[in-house]
Write a protein that holds these residues in place. Structure first.
Motif, PDB file in Angstrom:
ATOM      1  N   THR A  64       0.807  -1.211   0.000  1.00  0.00           N
ATOM      2  CA  THR A  64       0.000   0.000   0.000  1.00  0.00           C
ATOM      3  C   THR A  64       0.845   1.268   0.000  1.00  0.00           C
ATOM      4  O   THR A  64       2.033   1.253   0.340  1.00  0.00           O
ATOM      5  CB  THR A  64      -0.944   0.031   1.224  1.00  0.00           C
ATOM      6  OG1 THR A  64      -0.172   0.175   2.421  1.00  0.00           O
ATOM      7  CG2 THR A  64      -1.789  -1.235   1.305  1.00  0.00           C
ATOM      8  N   VAL A  65       0.178   2.371  -0.361  1.00  0.00           N
ATOM      9  CA  VAL A  65       0.804   3.697  -0.481  1.00  0.00           C
ATOM     10  C   VAL A  65      -0.136   4.737   0.116  1.00  0.00           C
ATOM     11  O   VAL A  65      -1.329   4.730  -0.186  1.00  0.00           O
ATOM     12  CB  VAL A  65       1.054   4.050  -1.965  1.00  0.00           C
ATOM     13  CG1 VAL A  65       1.614   5.468  -2.100  1.00  0.00           C
ATOM     14  CG2 VAL A  65       1.973   3.041  -2.629  1.00  0.00           C
ATOM     15  N   VAL A 117      -2.862  -4.633  -4.097  1.00  0.00           N
ATOM     16  CA  VAL A 117      -2.051  -3.429  -4.258  1.00  0.00           C
ATOM     17  C   VAL A 117      -3.014  -2.254  -4.275  1.00  0.00           C
ATOM     18  O   VAL A 117      -3.923  -2.210  -5.112  1.00  0.00           O
ATOM     19  CB  VAL A 117      -1.220  -3.463  -5.557  1.00  0.00           C
ATOM     20  CG1 VAL A 117      -0.449  -2.159  -5.739  1.00  0.00           C
ATOM     21  CG2 VAL A 117      -0.275  -4.655  -5.557  1.00  0.00           C
ATOM     22  N   SER A 118      -2.839  -1.312  -3.355  1.00  0.00           N
ATOM     23  CA  SER A 118      -3.812  -0.222  -3.273  1.00  0.00           C
ATOM     24  C   SER A 118      -3.239   1.002  -2.581  1.00  0.00           C
ATOM     25  O   SER A 118      -2.224   0.935  -1.888  1.00  0.00           O
ATOM     26  CB  SER A 118      -5.063  -0.680  -2.512  1.00  0.00           C
ATOM     27  OG  SER A 118      -4.800  -0.765  -1.126  1.00  0.00           O
ATOM     28  N   PHE A 119      -3.944   2.107  -2.798  1.00  0.00           N
ATOM     29  CA  PHE A 119      -3.751   3.267  -1.936  1.00  0.00           C
ATOM     30  C   PHE A 119      -4.365   2.969  -0.574  1.00  0.00           C
ATOM     31  O   PHE A 119      -5.207   2.068  -0.427  1.00  0.00           O
ATOM     32  CB  PHE A 119      -4.487   4.483  -2.506  1.00  0.00           C
ATOM     33  CG  PHE A 119      -3.811   5.175  -3.644  1.00  0.00           C
ATOM     34  CD1 PHE A 119      -2.503   5.631  -3.553  1.00  0.00           C
ATOM     35  CD2 PHE A 119      -4.505   5.433  -4.823  1.00  0.00           C
ATOM     36  CE1 PHE A 119      -1.893   6.301  -4.602  1.00  0.00           C
ATOM     37  CE2 PHE A 119      -3.912   6.110  -5.884  1.00  0.00           C
ATOM     38  CZ  PHE A 119      -2.607   6.546  -5.767  1.00  0.00           C
ATOM     39  N   ASN A 130       7.671  18.969   6.698  1.00  0.00           N
ATOM     40  CA  ASN A 130       7.508  20.166   5.867  1.00  0.00           C
ATOM     41  C   ASN A 130       7.739  19.918   4.383  1.00  0.00           C
ATOM     42  O   ASN A 130       7.847  20.876   3.600  1.00  0.00           O
ATOM     43  CB  ASN A 130       8.457  21.261   6.362  1.00  0.00           C
ATOM     44  CG  ASN A 130       8.117  21.719   7.762  1.00  0.00           C
ATOM     45  OD1 ASN A 130       6.952  21.953   8.075  1.00  0.00           O
ATOM     46  ND2 ASN A 130       9.123  21.841   8.615  1.00  0.00           N
ATOM     47  N   ALA A 131       7.816  18.649   3.987  1.00  0.00           N
ATOM     48  CA  ALA A 131       7.984  18.302   2.578  1.00  0.00           C
ATOM     49  C   ALA A 131       7.108  17.093   2.276  1.00  0.00           C
ATOM     50  O   ALA A 131       6.682  16.377   3.192  1.00  0.00           O
ATOM     51  CB  ALA A 131       9.451  17.988   2.280  1.00  0.00           C
ATOM     52  N   PRO A 132       6.816  16.849   0.997  1.00  0.00           N
ATOM     53  CA  PRO A 132       5.934  15.724   0.641  1.00  0.00           C
ATOM     54  C   PRO A 132       6.384  14.415   1.285  1.00  0.00           C
ATOM     55  O   PRO A 132       7.566  14.058   1.244  1.00  0.00           O
ATOM     56  CB  PRO A 132       6.037  15.667  -0.880  1.00  0.00           C
ATOM     57  CG  PRO A 132       6.295  17.084  -1.269  1.00  0.00           C
ATOM     58  CD  PRO A 132       7.194  17.624  -0.197  1.00  0.00           C
ATOM     59  N   THR A 133       5.422  13.720   1.874  1.00  0.00           N
ATOM     60  CA  THR A 133       5.687  12.538   2.689  1.00  0.00           C
ATOM     61  C   THR A 133       4.788  11.399   2.247  1.00  0.00           C
ATOM     62  O   THR A 133       3.597  11.598   1.992  1.00  0.00           O
ATOM     63  CB  THR A 133       5.440  12.852   4.176  1.00  0.00           C
ATOM     64  OG1 THR A 133       6.222  13.984   4.556  1.00  0.00           O
ATOM     65  CG2 THR A 133       5.777  11.664   5.057  1.00  0.00           C
ATOM     66  N   VAL A 134       5.349  10.198   2.186  1.00  0.00           N
ATOM     67  CA  VAL A 134       4.558   9.038   1.780  1.00  0.00           C
ATOM     68  C   VAL A 134       5.057   7.802   2.518  1.00  0.00           C
ATOM     69  O   VAL A 134       6.249   7.675   2.818  1.00  0.00           O
ATOM     70  CB  VAL A 134       4.631   8.843   0.245  1.00  0.00           C
ATOM     71  CG1 VAL A 134       6.035   8.472  -0.214  1.00  0.00           C
ATOM     72  CG2 VAL A 134       3.612   7.822  -0.234  1.00  0.00           C
ATOM     73  N   PHE A 135       4.123   6.913   2.835  1.00  0.00           N
ATOM     74  CA  PHE A 135       4.441   5.605   3.387  1.00  0.00           C
ATOM     75  C   PHE A 135       4.234   4.557   2.301  1.00  0.00           C
ATOM     76  O   PHE A 135       3.216   4.573   1.591  1.00  0.00           O
ATOM     77  CB  PHE A 135       3.517   5.263   4.567  1.00  0.00           C
ATOM     78  CG  PHE A 135       3.991   5.779   5.898  1.00  0.00           C
ATOM     79  CD1 PHE A 135       4.347   4.902   6.914  1.00  0.00           C
ATOM     80  CD2 PHE A 135       4.069   7.140   6.139  1.00  0.00           C
ATOM     81  CE1 PHE A 135       4.777   5.376   8.145  1.00  0.00           C
ATOM     82  CE2 PHE A 135       4.487   7.631   7.363  1.00  0.00           C
ATOM     83  CZ  PHE A 135       4.851   6.739   8.375  1.00  0.00           C
ATOM     84  N   VAL A 136       5.208   3.644   2.168  1.00  0.00           N
ATOM     85  CA  VAL A 136       5.045   2.449   1.341  1.00  0.00           C
ATOM     86  C   VAL A 136       5.105   1.266   2.297  1.00  0.00           C
ATOM     87  O   VAL A 136       6.029   1.160   3.107  1.00  0.00           O
ATOM     88  CB  VAL A 136       6.110   2.345   0.233  1.00  0.00           C
ATOM     89  CG1 VAL A 136       5.825   3.339  -0.871  1.00  0.00           C
ATOM     90  CG2 VAL A 136       7.522   2.566   0.769  1.00  0.00           C
ATOM     91  N   GLU A 137       4.104   0.387   2.218  1.00  0.00           N
ATOM     92  CA  GLU A 137       3.909  -0.582   3.281  1.00  0.00           C
ATOM     93  C   GLU A 137       3.696  -2.002   2.753  1.00  0.00           C
ATOM     94  O   GLU A 137       3.095  -2.204   1.689  1.00  0.00           O
ATOM     95  CB  GLU A 137       2.689  -0.183   4.128  1.00  0.00           C
ATOM     96  CG  GLU A 137       2.807   1.213   4.700  1.00  0.00           C
ATOM     97  CD  GLU A 137       1.670   1.588   5.632  1.00  0.00           C
ATOM     98  OE1 GLU A 137       1.723   2.689   6.198  1.00  0.00           O
ATOM     99  OE2 GLU A 137       0.719   0.786   5.800  1.00  0.00           O
ATOM    100  N   ILE A 138       4.183  -2.961   3.539  1.00  0.00           N
ATOM    101  CA  ILE A 138       3.914  -4.379   3.312  1.00  0.00           C
ATOM    102  C   ILE A 138       2.965  -4.846   4.411  1.00  0.00           C
ATOM    103  O   ILE A 138       3.234  -4.659   5.597  1.00  0.00           O
ATOM    104  CB  ILE A 138       5.198  -5.224   3.363  1.00  0.00           C
ATOM    105  CG1 ILE A 138       6.195  -4.804   2.281  1.00  0.00           C
ATOM    106  CG2 ILE A 138       4.861  -6.719   3.234  1.00  0.00           C
ATOM    107  CD1 ILE A 138       7.553  -5.493   2.408  1.00  0.00           C
ATOM    108  N   GLY A 139       1.862  -5.460   4.014  1.00  0.00           N
ATOM    109  CA  GLY A 139       0.907  -5.979   4.994  1.00  0.00           C
ATOM    110  C   GLY A 139       0.593  -7.438   4.731  1.00  0.00           C
ATOM    111  O   GLY A 139       0.864  -7.971   3.653  1.00  0.00           O
ATOM    112  N   SER A 140      -0.031  -8.095   5.736  1.00  0.00           N
ATOM    113  CA  SER A 140      -0.510  -7.413   6.932  1.00  0.00           C
ATOM    114  C   SER A 140      -0.126  -8.173   8.202  1.00  0.00           C
ATOM    115  O   SER A 140      -0.620  -7.899   9.287  1.00  0.00           O
ATOM    116  CB  SER A 140      -2.040  -7.286   6.881  1.00  0.00           C
ATOM    117  OG  SER A 140      -2.438  -6.472   5.806  1.00  0.00           O
TER     118      SER A 140
END
Length: 256
Positions: A64-65, A117-119, A130-140
């Motif tokens: 996920t993202v 695979v999803s948002f 203070n800058a663009p931030t994203v998590f990329v994750e392996i579940g679950s």
């Protein structure tokens, strides 16, 4: 252009992903949980990418993202109430598309079993970067967190996405915020993967009613061309408020 990749030694999935990136990229490693981090713990960067595990009650294998933040007063998972990190719709969507592409290559070659695979929608800390931030994750569950192939897919996708952004190797599309639907944003995930019209940034679920203080952050912390509302997946009173807010800001709203 600096990308800071963040890994926690307390997170099995994080360590898994990082192990496939260290050959190519310096990783910011911490002994804290990722959700305990604040801006003061991190180096300055143009983009923050958190390498993370994902938990769910269903234990569905997933990749996920999402961008972190708290959309309401609820900050049970850290961060400040009613605060979101900046978001880059191009970064989030390229990550999702690259993960989907690489996952399918592995799946078609019988190297990995079935994963979703999803948002995901905006949730949890940190909130004050203070800058663009994203998590990329392996579940679950731990079974997936330590799976070498899952770590490879995320790592390869992160590297490909960074190169695409550095080289501006991507199409010009509308950058959008999505409102409505469930936690895994199925309608917006489908549009991102199957339709070449949009880059998706902030995704706001039906279960979170967002008001002006947060709505202002969404348009001030991300480049926005348009807002999409999952019309059947959004409460009536929320739809009315969102439509009025964005109309007053001169931002187009489209029902999907």
């Amino acid at each position: 252009m600096k990308f800071l990749l963040i890994s926690s030694n307390k997170d099995l999935a994080s360590k898994n992903i990082a192990s496939h990136l260290k050959e190519y990229f310096d990783i910011f490693e911490t002994d804290k949980e990722l959700l305990e981090l604040k801006s003061s713990d991190l180096e300055d960067a143009d983009y923050y990418i958190f390498l993370s595990k994902h938990r769910s009650k269903a234990n569905q294998p997933s990749l996920t993202v999402h961008t972190p933040g708290n959309l309401t007063e609820n900050n049970d998972f850290g961060g400040n109430p009613k605060e979101v990190c900046p978001c880059d719709a191009i970064l989030n969507t390229l990550l999702l598309k690259n993960i989907y592409k690489n996952y399918n290559i592995y799946y078609e070659n019988n190297k990995i079993s079935k994963f979703d695979v999803s948002f995901e929608v905006v949730h949890h800390s940190p909130t004050d970067l203070n800058a663009p931030t994203v998590f990329v994750e392996i579940g679950s569950s731990e079974k997936e967190w330590i799976l070498k192939e899952a770590g490879e897919i995320i790592a390869k996708s992160v590297l490909e996405t960074i190169e695409m952004i550095k080289n501006k190797d991507y199409e010009d599309r509308l950058k959008v915020i999505g409102f409505g639907g469930g936690h895994y944003a199925p309608k917006f995930t489908k549009l991102a993967l199957e339709d070449d019209k949009y880059y998706f940034g902030y995704l706001i679920p039906k279960y979170a009613s967002v008001y002006e203080d947060v709505l202002n952050q969404l348009i001030n912390k991300m480049e926005v061309d348009k807002v999409l509302i999952d019309w059947k997946g959004c409460r009536g009173e929320d739809k009315k408020r969102y439509m009025e807010f964005f109309k007053n800001k001169g931002i187009d709203v489209e029902r999907v």
